[in-house]
Design an enzyme around this catalytic site. Structure first.
Site, short mmCIF file in Angstrom:
data_model
loop_
_atom_site.label_atom_id
_atom_site.label_comp_id
_atom_site.label_asym_id
_atom_site.label_seq_id
_atom_site.Cartn_x
_atom_site.Cartn_y
_atom_site.Cartn_z
N LYS A 139 2.69 -11.99 10.06
CA LYS A 139 3.70 -12.13 8.97
C LYS A 139 4.83 -13.11 9.57
O LYS A 139 4.84 -14.08 8.74
CB LYS A 139 4.42 -11.01 8.47
CG LYS A 139 3.59 -10.24 7.15
CD LYS A 139 4.57 -9.08 6.84
CE LYS A 139 3.64 -7.87 6.64
NZ LYS A 139 4.38 -6.88 5.79
N LYS A 199 5.80 -1.82 14.53
CA LYS A 199 5.75 -0.89 13.29
C LYS A 199 5.87 0.51 14.02
O LYS A 199 5.41 0.71 15.18
CB LYS A 199 4.15 -0.90 12.65
CG LYS A 199 4.30 -0.52 11.27
CD LYS A 199 4.40 -1.48 10.38
CE LYS A 199 4.67 -1.18 8.92
NZ LYS A 199 4.66 -2.07 7.95
N PRO A 246 12.15 0.22 6.06
CA PRO A 246 11.51 1.34 5.29
C PRO A 246 9.95 0.85 5.24
O PRO A 246 9.57 -0.41 5.49
CB PRO A 246 12.05 1.37 4.00
CG PRO A 246 12.82 0.19 3.74
CD PRO A 246 13.03 -0.29 5.19
N ASP A 296 -3.18 4.13 -10.35
CA ASP A 296 -2.67 4.70 -9.08
C ASP A 296 -3.30 6.21 -8.98
O ASP A 296 -3.65 6.83 -9.97
CB ASP A 296 -1.03 4.95 -9.20
CG ASP A 296 -0.44 5.08 -7.96
OD1 ASP A 296 0.33 4.09 -7.39
OD2 ASP A 296 -0.52 6.11 -7.30
N1 PHE Z 1 7.67 -2.49 5.18
C1 PHE Z 1 8.07 -3.70 5.55
C2 PHE Z 1 6.72 -4.60 5.76
O1 PHE Z 1 5.66 -4.13 6.10
C3 PHE Z 1 8.90 -3.70 6.68
C4 PHE Z 1 10.47 -4.05 6.74
C5 PHE Z 1 11.40 -3.73 5.71
C6 PHE Z 1 10.99 -4.66 8.04
C7 PHE Z 1 12.62 -4.01 5.68
C8 PHE Z 1 12.48 -4.85 7.99
C9 PHE Z 1 13.04 -4.66 6.72
O2 PHE Z 1 6.98 -5.91 5.86
#
Ligand code: PHE
Length: 352
Positions: A67, A79, A115, A205
């Site tokens: 990403k 993660k 999150p 859902d």
């Molecule tokens: N859940 C987000 C993602 O998968 C991760 C993220 C959110 C990281 C906010 C930093 C800040 O991309």
């Protein structure tokens, strides 16, 4: 199982910790710090066993690396997974999050969290009690940039428009049939954006309460969850959990393109070729779902203004996906291979 998963993975490290008071496993996977500190959300849910939790964490961390790399954002991929043994009582959950924060803190900035499925900005406030300053997306009240879901939805929406421009020569969503799988945080906002753009949105859902709320709030039609794959549509948008595109479901799809925000939508690496063989365009999940992580990290660590962050997400997704689709066509490779190629250029020793 665990040994095989870790040997096959090309990431930097995995930290695991058993939380004795709750019986939860904490897994922090650091895939790459090549472009910056490993950054990625904390996923909290039940898993069949520790091996399944580790497998999920390492794949999700790898997805974060791609990403950030494909969009040229200066962060690495990581993660965390907290594999809980069923639902916890609120106080136990809070104390688990504080112990998890301590672990994040001890990593000293190697890993920044935020999150993800099963956690919220309120949870980030709790984690930050012990984990600061390595916690993103705390609530506005606590001085954070708040929820990351709206920015993720905005980026995914832009990705869907870019796909329409590519396929139909027009990025308008008016009258396009879009099937959204999942009406969680991001899915719901995406449904809203699509509806306001004049799309014919259908969604599903597994949580009946969520379905009822969305029907009432947004007035869009729902589908039985197991029928989303069979519904004729222009765009199928997976916004729930990963692994939904497999040998069986790809056969059933009746769409022109798949473009959604769930992480790791493809069950196996071959599934993108299966989609291609069926003439279905696949917009790589790790391009469409950058919005939340990018906007929040940009605002909190790079001093962007919130409106600026939104604009940058829109431009980044449109620009990156346009490049990916063009490259895939030019080189006759899958869209995932093209996106990986762009990411790998940045991740290579000579890249930026
Ligand atoms: N859940 C987000 C993602 O998968 C991760 C993220 C959110 C990281 C906010 C930093 C800040 O991309």
């Amino acid at each position: 199982m665990i040994e095989a998963a870790l040997r096959a993975w090309d990431g930097e490290m995995v930290v695991t910790s058993f939380d004795r008071p709750t019986g939860a496993w904490i897994v922090i996977a650091i895939h790459s710090t090549r472009l910056g500190p490993a950054t990625g959300g904390t996923r909290m849910k039940e898993y069949p066993d520790l091996a399944a939790a580790i497998e999920d964490a390492v794949r999700l961390a790898e997805g974060m690396t791609f990403k950030f790399a494909v969009t040229g954002f200066p962060r690495g991929g990581g993660k965390a997974v907290i594999a809980v043994p069923g639902s916890l009582d609120p106080e136990d959950r809070r104390s688990l999050l504080r112990r998890y924060g301590t672990l994040v803190h001890r990593l000293g900035g190697l890993y920044y969290t935020g999150p993800d499925v099963g956690t919220s900005p309120e949870d980030m406030d709790v984690i930050a009690e012990t984990g600061a300053p390595y916690v993103h997306s705390r609530t506005l009240m606590a001085g954070g940039a708040g929820d990351s879901a709206p920015a993720t939805a905005i980026g995914t929406f832009e990705g869907i428009r870019t796909v329409c421009a590519h396929l139909f020569g027009d990025d308008s969503l008016f009258g396009r049939v879009v099937v959204v799988q999942g009406a969680g945080h991001v899915g719901r906002t995406l449904i809203h954006l699509l509806r306001d753009a004049g799309a014919d949105v259908r969604f599903a859902d597994i949580d009946e309460r969520a379905v009822g709320e969305v029907i009432q709030e947004l007035g869009v039609a729902s589908l039985p969850p197991d029928l989303v794959y069979d519904e004729p549509c222009d765009i199928f948008s997976p916004c729930a959990l990963g692994g939904v595109l497999n040998e069986d479901t790809i056969e059933r799809l009746r769409c022109r393109a798949v473009a959604g925000c769930a992480n790791n939508q493809l069950a196996t690496a071959e599934d993108v070729s299966r989609l291609q063989q069926r003439g279905i365009l696949y917009a790589p999940d790790f391009v469409l779902s950058i919005g939340g992580a990018m906007a929040i990290t940009g605002v909190e660590a790079m001093g962007w203004m919130p409106e600026e962050a939104e604009q940058r997400v829109i431009e980044t997704v449109r620009h990156t996906l346009t490049r990916v689709l063009a490259l895939a066509e030019e080189e006759g490779v899958t869209t995932v291979a093209a996106a990986r190629q762009l990411a790998d250029e940045r991740l290579s020793p000579s890249g930026r």
